[in-house]
Design a protein around this motif. Sequence first.
Motif, PDB file in Angstrom:
ATOM      1  N   HIS A   1      53.352  10.727  -4.755  1.00 23.69           N
ATOM      2  CA  HIS A   1      54.673  11.094  -5.281  1.00 23.69           C
ATOM      3  C   HIS A   1      55.321  12.166  -4.400  1.00 23.69           C
ATOM      4  O   HIS A   1      56.525  12.093  -4.114  1.00 23.69           O
ATOM      5  CB  HIS A   1      54.550  11.576  -6.725  1.00 23.69           C
ATOM      6  CG  HIS A   1      55.853  11.894  -7.369  1.00 23.69           C
ATOM      7  ND1 HIS A   1      56.776  10.917  -7.685  1.00 23.69           N
ATOM      8  CD2 HIS A   1      56.406  13.078  -7.729  1.00 23.69           C
ATOM      9  CE1 HIS A   1      57.839  11.490  -8.217  1.00 23.69           C
ATOM     10  NE2 HIS A   1      57.634  12.798  -8.258  1.00 23.69           N
ATOM     11  N   ASP A   2      54.549  13.134  -3.958  1.00 22.34           N
ATOM     12  CA  ASP A   2      55.080  14.192  -3.085  1.00 22.34           C
ATOM     13  C   ASP A   2      55.540  13.622  -1.750  1.00 22.34           C
ATOM     14  O   ASP A   2      56.585  14.019  -1.224  1.00 22.34           O
ATOM     15  CB  ASP A   2      54.028  15.276  -2.858  1.00 22.34           C
ATOM     16  CG  ASP A   2      53.778  16.125  -4.088  1.00 22.34           C
ATOM     17  OD1 ASP A   2      54.611  16.083  -5.029  1.00 22.34           O
ATOM     18  OD2 ASP A   2      52.741  16.827  -4.117  1.00 22.34           O
ATOM     19  N   LEU A   3      54.762  12.689  -1.198  1.00 16.77           N
ATOM     20  CA  LEU A   3      55.149  12.082   0.075  1.00 16.77           C
ATOM     21  C   LEU A   3      56.385  11.199  -0.073  1.00 16.77           C
ATOM     22  O   LEU A   3      57.235  11.145   0.816  1.00 16.77           O
ATOM     23  CB  LEU A   3      53.976  11.282   0.651  1.00 16.77           C
ATOM     24  CG  LEU A   3      52.792  12.125   1.124  1.00 16.77           C
ATOM     25  CD1 LEU A   3      51.616  11.231   1.495  1.00 16.77           C
ATOM     26  CD2 LEU A   3      53.175  13.024   2.276  1.00 16.77           C
TER      27      LEU A   3
ATOM     28  N   ALA B   1      59.912  11.628   1.890  1.00 20.48           N
ATOM     29  CA  ALA B   1      60.669  10.558   2.558  1.00 20.48           C
ATOM     30  C   ALA B   1      62.112  10.531   2.055  1.00 20.48           C
ATOM     31  O   ALA B   1      63.052  10.360   2.838  1.00 20.48           O
ATOM     32  CB  ALA B   1      59.995   9.211   2.341  1.00 20.48           C
ATOM     33  N   ALA B   2      62.304  10.730   0.750  1.00 18.25           N
ATOM     34  CA  ALA B   2      63.654  10.775   0.187  1.00 18.25           C
ATOM     35  C   ALA B   2      64.425  11.965   0.750  1.00 18.25           C
ATOM     36  O   ALA B   2      65.634  11.866   1.028  1.00 18.25           O
ATOM     37  CB  ALA B   2      63.588  10.847  -1.334  1.00 18.25           C
ATOM     38  N   THR B   3      63.745  13.081   0.944  1.00 19.34           N
ATOM     39  CA  THR B   3      64.383  14.273   1.518  1.00 19.34           C
ATOM     40  C   THR B   3      64.856  13.993   2.932  1.00 19.34           C
ATOM     41  O   THR B   3      65.948  14.418   3.324  1.00 19.34           O
ATOM     42  CB  THR B   3      63.403  15.459   1.503  1.00 19.34           C
ATOM     43  OG1 THR B   3      63.005  15.713   0.162  1.00 19.34           O
ATOM     44  CG2 THR B   3      64.033  16.699   2.105  1.00 19.34           C
ATOM     45  N   VAL B   4      64.055  13.257   3.701  1.00 22.73           N
ATOM     46  CA  VAL B   4      64.454  12.929   5.071  1.00 22.73           C
ATOM     47  C   VAL B   4      65.663  11.995   5.062  1.00 22.73           C
ATOM     48  O   VAL B   4      66.584  12.162   5.861  1.00 22.73           O
ATOM     49  CB  VAL B   4      63.276  12.341   5.867  1.00 22.73           C
ATOM     50  CG1 VAL B   4      63.734  11.857   7.233  1.00 22.73           C
ATOM     51  CG2 VAL B   4      62.169  13.372   6.014  1.00 22.73           C
TER      52      VAL B   4
ATOM     53  N   LEU C   1      54.280   4.221   2.707  1.00 24.23           N
ATOM     54  CA  LEU C   1      55.296   5.177   3.157  1.00 24.23           C
ATOM     55  C   LEU C   1      55.323   5.328   4.675  1.00 24.23           C
ATOM     56  O   LEU C   1      56.302   5.832   5.228  1.00 24.23           O
ATOM     57  CB  LEU C   1      55.064   6.535   2.493  1.00 24.23           C
ATOM     58  CG  LEU C   1      55.374   6.568   0.999  1.00 24.23           C
ATOM     59  CD1 LEU C   1      54.791   7.808   0.354  1.00 24.23           C
ATOM     60  CD2 LEU C   1      56.861   6.465   0.760  1.00 24.23           C
ATOM     61  N   GLU C   2      54.274   4.869   5.347  1.00 28.14           N
ATOM     62  CA  GLU C   2      54.252   4.943   6.808  1.00 28.14           C
ATOM     63  C   GLU C   2      55.432   4.183   7.403  1.00 28.14           C
ATOM     64  O   GLU C   2      56.055   4.626   8.376  1.00 28.14           O
ATOM     65  CB  GLU C   2      52.934   4.398   7.345  1.00 28.14           C
ATOM     66  CG  GLU C   2      52.804   4.495   8.845  1.00 28.14           C
ATOM     67  CD  GLU C   2      51.462   4.018   9.362  1.00 28.14           C
ATOM     68  OE1 GLU C   2      51.181   4.270  10.545  1.00 28.14           O
ATOM     69  OE2 GLU C   2      50.704   3.391   8.592  1.00 28.14           O
TER      70      GLU C   2
END
Length: 121
Positions: free
Chosen positions: A15-17, A21-24, A58-59
Amino acid sequence: MNENSTDQTGLEKSHDLKRLAATVYLCQVLSFAFAGLPLLVGAVINFMRRDDVRGTWLESHFDWQIKTVWIALAGMALAGLTFELGIGLFILIATLLLMIYRIVIGWMALNSDRPVKEPSI
């Protein structure tokens, strides 16, 4: 440590990762308003945390985001170099449209909890 706490830790990390990704993606959107600086901040985040997402769905998002940055930088450089020739503006517009496309495709895939798939040409 029991199995439930291990699963919970893995879910929290995932969830943190995903949030990272959403932040990026948000940084990439904000780069339109703040002259590209957030784009570079997002790229730094991607490169710093790339090992954390290796082997996960997520990669593909991190790879997609890094490619978006390289495309944006190349397009902006080419637009700048050809502006005097009269084609720089067209290259700039094409680069911006491609960035918007890549951000939207990536964000939609992220919100659907699935990897980004490169289009087949």
